[in-house]
Design a protein around this motif. Structure first.
Motif, short mmCIF file in Angstrom:
data_model
loop_
_atom_site.label_atom_id
_atom_site.label_comp_id
_atom_site.label_asym_id
_atom_site.label_seq_id
_atom_site.Cartn_x
_atom_site.Cartn_y
_atom_site.Cartn_z
N GLN A 1 0.80 -1.19 0.14
CA GLN A 1 0.06 0.14 0.00
C GLN A 1 0.80 1.24 0.05
O GLN A 1 0.38 2.40 -0.58
N TYR A 2 2.02 1.10 0.63
CA TYR A 2 2.82 2.41 0.74
C TYR A 2 4.14 2.04 0.31
O TYR A 2 4.79 1.10 0.32
N ASP A 3 4.90 2.95 -0.42
CA ASP A 3 6.03 3.14 -1.31
C ASP A 3 7.25 3.32 -0.52
O ASP A 3 8.43 3.50 -0.84
N ASN A 4 6.90 4.14 0.74
CA ASN A 4 8.08 4.85 1.42
C ASN A 4 8.34 3.84 2.87
O ASN A 4 8.85 4.27 3.80
N ILE A 5 7.84 2.63 2.82
CA ILE A 5 8.08 1.96 4.16
C ILE A 5 8.92 0.61 3.86
O ILE A 5 8.60 -0.11 2.67
N VAL A 6 10.01 0.37 4.82
CA VAL A 6 10.52 -1.02 4.77
C VAL A 6 10.30 -1.52 6.19
O VAL A 6 10.51 -0.84 7.39
N ALA A 7 9.33 -2.73 6.29
CA ALA A 7 9.13 -3.29 7.63
C ALA A 7 9.01 -4.87 7.68
O ALA A 7 8.42 -5.51 6.60
N GLY A 8 9.58 -5.39 8.47
CA GLY A 8 9.45 -7.04 8.31
C GLY A 8 10.71 -7.40 9.30
O GLY A 8 11.23 -6.84 10.24
N ILE A 9 10.84 -8.79 9.07
CA ILE A 9 11.81 -9.45 9.95
C ILE A 9 12.50 -10.28 9.27
O ILE A 9 12.04 -11.16 8.24
N SER A 10 14.00 -10.36 9.47
CA SER A 10 14.79 -11.20 8.76
C SER A 10 14.39 -12.81 8.89
O SER A 10 14.11 -12.90 10.00
N THR A 11 14.91 -13.65 8.10
CA THR A 11 14.97 -15.19 8.44
C THR A 11 16.05 -15.52 8.93
O THR A 11 17.41 -14.71 9.05
N ARG A 12 16.35 -16.79 8.96
CA ARG A 12 17.85 -17.18 9.36
C ARG A 12 18.57 -17.56 8.06
O ARG A 12 19.80 -18.14 8.15
N ASN A 13 18.19 -17.18 7.05
CA ASN A 13 18.85 -17.95 5.72
C ASN A 13 19.42 -16.52 4.86
O ASN A 13 18.96 -15.37 4.87
N GLY A 14 20.49 -17.01 4.08
CA GLY A 14 21.08 -16.24 3.35
C GLY A 14 22.40 -15.35 3.82
O GLY A 14 23.09 -14.55 3.26
N GLY A 15 22.74 -16.11 5.01
CA GLY A 15 24.13 -15.44 5.40
C GLY A 15 25.38 -16.38 5.42
O GLY A 15 25.39 -17.30 4.57
N CYS B 1 8.42 -23.65 15.71
CA CYS B 1 8.12 -24.66 14.76
C CYS B 1 8.88 -24.68 13.46
O CYS B 1 9.06 -25.62 12.66
N GLN B 2 9.10 -23.60 12.91
CA GLN B 2 9.58 -23.25 11.48
C GLN B 2 10.95 -23.03 11.63
O GLN B 2 11.61 -22.18 11.52
N LYS B 3 11.62 -24.34 11.94
CA LYS B 3 13.17 -24.29 11.87
C LYS B 3 13.93 -23.79 10.68
O LYS B 3 15.10 -23.21 10.82
N ALA B 4 13.30 -24.23 9.46
CA ALA B 4 13.97 -23.77 8.30
C ALA B 4 13.92 -22.05 7.96
O ALA B 4 14.72 -21.61 7.21
N LEU B 5 13.07 -21.39 8.75
CA LEU B 5 12.98 -20.08 8.68
C LEU B 5 13.64 -19.12 9.71
O LEU B 5 13.97 -18.12 9.66
N PHE B 6 13.47 -19.65 11.02
CA PHE B 6 13.58 -18.87 12.11
C PHE B 6 14.72 -19.40 13.17
O PHE B 6 14.70 -20.68 13.14
N PHE B 7 15.30 -18.78 13.84
CA PHE B 7 16.20 -19.01 15.19
C PHE B 7 15.05 -19.03 16.16
O PHE B 7 14.01 -18.38 16.19
N PHE C 1 24.64 -21.18 14.34
CA PHE C 1 24.02 -19.89 13.92
C PHE C 1 23.97 -19.87 12.37
O PHE C 1 23.72 -18.77 12.05
N ASP C 2 23.79 -20.90 11.71
CA ASP C 2 23.54 -20.84 10.34
C ASP C 2 22.02 -20.25 10.02
O ASP C 2 21.09 -20.72 10.64
N SER C 3 21.99 -19.26 8.84
CA SER C 3 23.48 -19.01 8.55
C SER C 3 23.21 -17.31 8.54
O SER C 3 24.18 -16.83 8.75
N LEU C 4 22.07 -16.55 8.83
CA LEU C 4 22.16 -15.24 8.87
C LEU C 4 21.88 -14.57 10.07
O LEU C 4 21.11 -14.04 10.56
#
Length: 275
Positions: A23-37, A250-256, A43-46
């Protein structure tokens, strides 16, 4: 209350608050996952948390990777030393310090909530089961984030942010949007009376309790729903409230998850900024 999942993958390393970003083009908001680091197990990986026993070089690189993935400059990011309390601070551009985000020092000291009225400041708080609360008032140009474990939740850190915006910045309650982010779910969060004695004194919905009693004398607590109910009680409109269904345990593939991994795990960043 809404049932659709508002936090959706925008990349392998980040879950954005889709109703806001669409809805808005001036907002960055959310949470990182554990992936891509680059961090090694466990501590794998991000992993972005300095408070765990990961290598400093990997943590710094992970923070840089996350900042770059959100098209931001690492010098525009600010975090604090979280202490499971309810102290909230206002952040201004002069609070930014070059390279502070990639050092082990926290520029702004101890707090569990931050907000700003200025664009180009990326507020970051770390999580590994506790509840991230994101605040946004498009019309009044405010963004904020709080870290709400059980202690912050019973101290009503979320409603405190709302009061500050309403009383100090004149923001009508109808103009505040809030998102309750991924956190440990009721399915995985067992607590004892030390916690429940505080919870039972809160203004939760008696016909929709955010906890269930167990035969062993303990309870299964839903921190996300408890925070949602506290926010509604504080005056947030239901249509302005988003609540994640993601369970970090529950979601070990996404979150610490601190509880699932018995403390030997990394941290994600909840992030919010006006660009």
């Amino acid at each position: 209350m809404k049932r659709n999942e508002p936090f959706r993958l925008s990349s392998s390393s980040f879950l954005e608050i889709a109703p806001w970003s669409h809805q808005y083009d001036n907002i960055v908001a959310g949470i990182s996952t554990r992936n891509g680091g680059v961090s090694k197990p466990p501590f794998d990986s991000l992993n972005v948390g300095f408070q765990v026993k990961d290598t400093l070089e990997d943590i710094v690189l992970n923070r840089q990777i996350l900042a770059q993935s959100l098209n931001s400059n690492i010098d525009d990011w600010i975090t604090v030393d979280q202490i499971h309390g309810h102290h909230i601070i206002e952040v201004k551009k002069e609070d930014k310090r070059k390279d502070a985000f990639v050092s082990t020092s926290n520029v702004l000291g101890e707090a569990d909530g931050m907000y700003t009225t200025e664009g180009g400041i990326y507020l970051a708080a770390s999580f590994a089961d506790c509840t991230p609360l994101f605040f946004f008032s498009p019309k009044y140009n405010l963004v904020g984030i709080t870290h709400a474990g059980w202690k912050g939740t019973v101290a009503q850190v979320g409603p405190k942010m709302i009061r500050i915006w309403h009383e100090q910045h004149g923001v009508p309650l109808r103009e505040i949007r809030v998102a309750v982010g991924p956190a440990i779910g009721q399915c995985c969060y067992e607590v004892d009376d030390r916690v429940m004695d505080h919870v039972r004194n809160l203004p939760y919905e008696s016909n929709n309790k955010p906890f269930s009693e167990k035969m062993n004398g303990k309870s299964q607590l839903d921190l996300k729903q408890l925070n949602a109910q506290l926010l509604l009680h504080a005056g947030i409109r239901e249509e302005n409230l988003e609540v994640s269904t993601h369970c970090t345990s529950c979601q070990k593939a996404l979150f610490f998850s601190h509880r699932r991994d018995e403390g030997n795990t990394g941290r994600m960043f909840g992030v919010i900024a006006m660009t």
